[in-house]
Design an enzyme around this catalytic site. Sequence first.
Site, short mmCIF file in Angstrom:
data_model
loop_
_atom_site.label_atom_id
_atom_site.label_comp_id
_atom_site.label_asym_id
_atom_site.label_seq_id
_atom_site.Cartn_x
_atom_site.Cartn_y
_atom_site.Cartn_z
CG ASP A 18 -1.78 -1.22 1.36
OD1 ASP A 18 -2.12 -1.81 0.32
OD2 ASP A 18 -2.11 -1.61 2.49
CD GLU A 211 -9.00 -2.43 -1.45
OE1 GLU A 211 -9.52 -2.41 -0.31
OE2 GLU A 211 -8.30 -3.38 -1.84
#
Length: 469
Positions: A18, A211
């Site tokens: 991420d 997302e």
Amino acid sequence: MKKQAVNPYLPLDEYVPDGEPRVFDNRLYIFGSHDRSHGNRFCMNDYVGWSAPCDNLADWRYEGVIYRKTDDPNNPEKDAMYAPDVVKGPDGRYYMFYGHGSRKPPEQWCINVAVCSTPAGRYQYYGRIELSPWSESYFPFDPAVLVDEDGRVWLYYGFGSGDWRKGNKGRGGAVVELAPDMLTVLSEPGATLPNKYTNTDETLQGHAFFEASSIRKINGKYYFIYSSQLSHELCYATADAPDGPFRYRGVLISNGDYGLNGNTVFRNWWGNNHGSLVEIEGTWYIFYHRHTQQSAFSRQGCAEKITMSEKGDFVQAECTSCGLNQGPLLAKGKYSAVIAANLYNGADTSESICCRRAKGTYFDEETAQGVRTHMIKRFGSSAHAVYKYFLFEGETGIQIRIKGKAKGVFTVIVAGDKTDIPIDIQGKEWESITGVIRFQGESAMEFLYSGTGTFAIRDFGFTEREAHS
């Protein structure tokens, strides 16, 4: 030989997915979640910092733990902390935005903020952003922040499946304006992009919001980066204003190389993806993560050069082994086998190569007497390991360390030429096999095997061959 940059770009025993790349004071910082080797859920570890000088992206420095789960007074359960983003606020301090709450009901999930006087020092809890009035429509998850040139602050967030445990599918991605205190919400949420349940935009078909919100301002345009409903790809949309409307523009990267040049076969274990863009000394890079250990819970950060046209369009980047390196890797010295850009089985389909499956070849790590060893496991017939790219300077010896039970032919392919190496191994100890590569120039290198049994591949090294008169 000068240290080279490879993928994954951090040490192999580090699992930071991420990744949000941010440049502060001519250093590149990576802020991400923190997985654990052989973890059994997402983001089991505390946040750590890593940085590298912008003129040497192979020289990563560990900054230590920058924020612990226990630093958040609202997190006594030590819940996972997800996908942070860090920006410099109007007051000159650095603000970290993060989400947590995986073991709580979805309505209790939140986005919190921590603050520090330096980019990678010890952050202190600062407060919670009050988003609960709109949480049923826009799930407070995966924050991204923009401090615009006019001083206004914008928060982007959302989740494509909403509160799935209650059947509420939500709307998708959202954006709100924050006050200069980096905490107070000034506006109701506006939509960035819809999820697959609410999408009516034909240009978004197959690429609706899921997302991984991220935001960049490039040449006066606002670039919204996100993971699509396909999960394995990072896409982007652009707008003329920070709160949209955003228009879908294309795919930045797929961690399975799906869609690259029309490719319709996954070339890696695919799974969720999250990352963003950064420009360093005139070159654009896309950061993303890959999946290891037959799991979604041990992800590693990777990065690639990406091309932007004069019109501001990005071309989908290719997964490589050389990533942040300034050109192909030199066919000299030793490399870990796990820097393979593509690892897959020939008969794999989009279903069978999901990162959670329990068959086929994969990246793994073993620990013995405190020493971690990284390797490709279960390499057998139909397996492919592809390294992109190497620069060969002529006839070159190659030595590969393997172990397992197998009998057959190990093949190295460079520029279409094959080097076949017979193998017959039956033990638990590492053994070396050798061959010769005859090629000069830049090329991918591929490992194949034909025969019985399977084995692990630990590393390979190149040796110069003596010239013959």
